[in-house]
Design an enzyme around this catalytic site. Structure first.
Site, mmCIF file in Angstrom:
data_model
loop_
_atom_site.group_PDB
_atom_site.id
_atom_site.type_symbol
_atom_site.label_atom_id
_atom_site.label_comp_id
_atom_site.label_asym_id
_atom_site.label_seq_id
_atom_site.Cartn_x
_atom_site.Cartn_y
_atom_site.Cartn_z
ATOM 1 N N ASN A 10 112.502 -35.274 -62.841
ATOM 2 C CA ASN A 10 113.255 -35.262 -64.101
ATOM 3 C C ASN A 10 114.308 -36.365 -64.135
ATOM 4 O O ASN A 10 114.861 -36.739 -63.093
ATOM 5 C CB ASN A 10 114.016 -33.926 -64.263
ATOM 6 C CG ASN A 10 113.105 -32.711 -64.259
ATOM 7 O OD1 ASN A 10 111.885 -32.837 -64.321
ATOM 8 N ND2 ASN A 10 113.696 -31.535 -64.175
ATOM 9 N N ASP A 12 117.889 -36.518 -64.967
ATOM 10 C CA ASP A 12 118.999 -35.582 -65.171
ATOM 11 C C ASP A 12 120.105 -36.241 -65.981
ATOM 12 O O ASP A 12 120.590 -37.321 -65.637
ATOM 13 C CB ASP A 12 119.568 -35.131 -63.809
ATOM 14 C CG ASP A 12 118.703 -34.057 -63.155
ATOM 15 O OD1 ASP A 12 117.764 -33.556 -63.802
ATOM 16 O OD2 ASP A 12 118.985 -33.714 -61.993
ATOM 17 N N GLY A 210 126.344 -16.814 -48.025
ATOM 18 C CA GLY A 210 125.284 -17.208 -47.096
ATOM 19 C C GLY A 210 123.948 -16.710 -47.580
ATOM 20 O O GLY A 210 123.473 -17.117 -48.625
ATOM 21 N N ASP A 237 118.027 -26.572 -54.073
ATOM 22 C CA ASP A 237 116.933 -27.490 -53.743
ATOM 23 C C ASP A 237 117.203 -28.159 -52.388
ATOM 24 O O ASP A 237 116.284 -28.366 -51.590
ATOM 25 C CB ASP A 237 116.793 -28.576 -54.818
ATOM 26 C CG ASP A 237 116.721 -27.997 -56.222
ATOM 27 O OD1 ASP A 237 116.252 -26.857 -56.368
ATOM 28 O OD2 ASP A 237 117.141 -28.689 -57.169
#
Ligand code: RIB
Length: 291
Positions: A10, A12, A210, A237
């Site tokens: 993409n 962004d 976490g 990601d």
């Protein structure tokens, strides 16, 4: 050994905003910038930065040559990124002062993956390799099926959450990665707890708390690294790409989770997505300084 990643690419658009817009509200952005993104591309860049050999399988439009070039410059194999007759995907990303975001993706070329290209990209894949998937392209179930037939492990990040896509991929997934919100959505859609979803390993990220990995051998909790949050975009990601690379290089799950948590903590201290993903050297230094 190679990580194959069927993933979105993409453009962004980042807008720094005073707050995330409410329904019906118009707001003025304080700044605007652009960069390479897409959950798929970010995962490829993170895995490559972590040191893995990554082959990205994807598609861009005639306006997307820059994205392929940027992926290549960031260490990702781009021989299986096709030019298709559609606009390169883009994302509108609003980021508020706390670093939280709201994202809209126009999927464009990401939905033009062809089975023929997929087959040729996976032609030399072999046991020991891994296939990575998320929910921003078409053809993910076919890719997972083919990868399984070839003896690859399949790691799937169920983002952005889409119940039908996720249901199709769960039986073909070895390692499922999702955040706590996606887990709640999956529970609502299936009624199942993580240990009954199918994949041998289910990893749930929980932001500053976490997270945990649920495996057939039990549950492992992992801690988040404290970090000053500027922009959380792409942190998940980064976690996924680093995790895949660390598992692929043979690290035990606990060590891989720690490395992935360190990389994503470092990411939130920086604005942007693919270009803001830390290198392995930066991540190792950050992790060692924290211990
Ligand atoms: O996870 C962050 C990513 O989500 C952005 O790069 C944007 O393109 C969307 O895919």
């Amino acid at each position: 050994m190679t990580l194959y990643n069927l993933g979105s690419i993409n453009l962004d658009h980042f807008y720094q905003v005073p707050h995330l817009p409410a329904p019906g509200e118009t707001i003025l952005a304080e700044s605007h910038s652009t960069g390479l993104g897409g959950k798929g591309a970010n995962i490829s860049v993170a895995a490559a930065q972590a040191g893995a050999r990554v082959v990205h399988i994807g598609a861009v439009g005639p306006d997307g040559a820059w994205a392929t070039a940027r992926l290549r410059a960031l260490g990702v194999g781009t021989d299986h990124i096709a030019g298709v007759d559609a606009l390169t995907a883009h994302a509108i990303i609003n980021v508020d002062p706390a670093g939280e975001n709201a994202i809209t993706v126009f999927p464009g070329a990401n939905m033009k993956q062809s089975l023929k290209r997929l087959e040729s990209a996976l032609a030399s894949a072999a046991p020991g390799d891994m296939l990575l998937l998320q929910n921003e392209t078409n053809a993910a179930p076919q890719a997972a099926q083919r990868a399984r037939e070839k003896g690859l492990e399949v790691l799937y990040a169920a983002a952005p959450f889409e119940p039908k896509a996720t249901a199709a991929l769960l039986p073909l997934t070895d390692i499922l990665v999702l955040n706590a919100v996606e887990l709640a959505q999956l529970k609502a859609a299936t009624g199942l707890n993580p240990d009954a979803l199918g994949p041998e390993t289910v990893i749930v990220t929980e932001g500053a708390q976490g997270g945990r990995a649920i495996t057939t051998a039990g549950e492992i909790r992992f801690a988040a690294f404290p970090a000053e949050t500027i922009d959380t975009t792409g942190a998940g990601d980064t976690f996924t790409g680093y995790l895949a690379a660390a598992l692929h290089e043979g690290q035990p799950l606990e060590a891989a989770l720690r490395l992935a948590a360190a990389a994503s903590a470092l990411k939130v201290t920086r604005k942007g997505t693919a270009d803001a993903i830390p290198s392995r050297a930066e991540t190792d230094a950050f992790m060692n300084a924290a211990s």
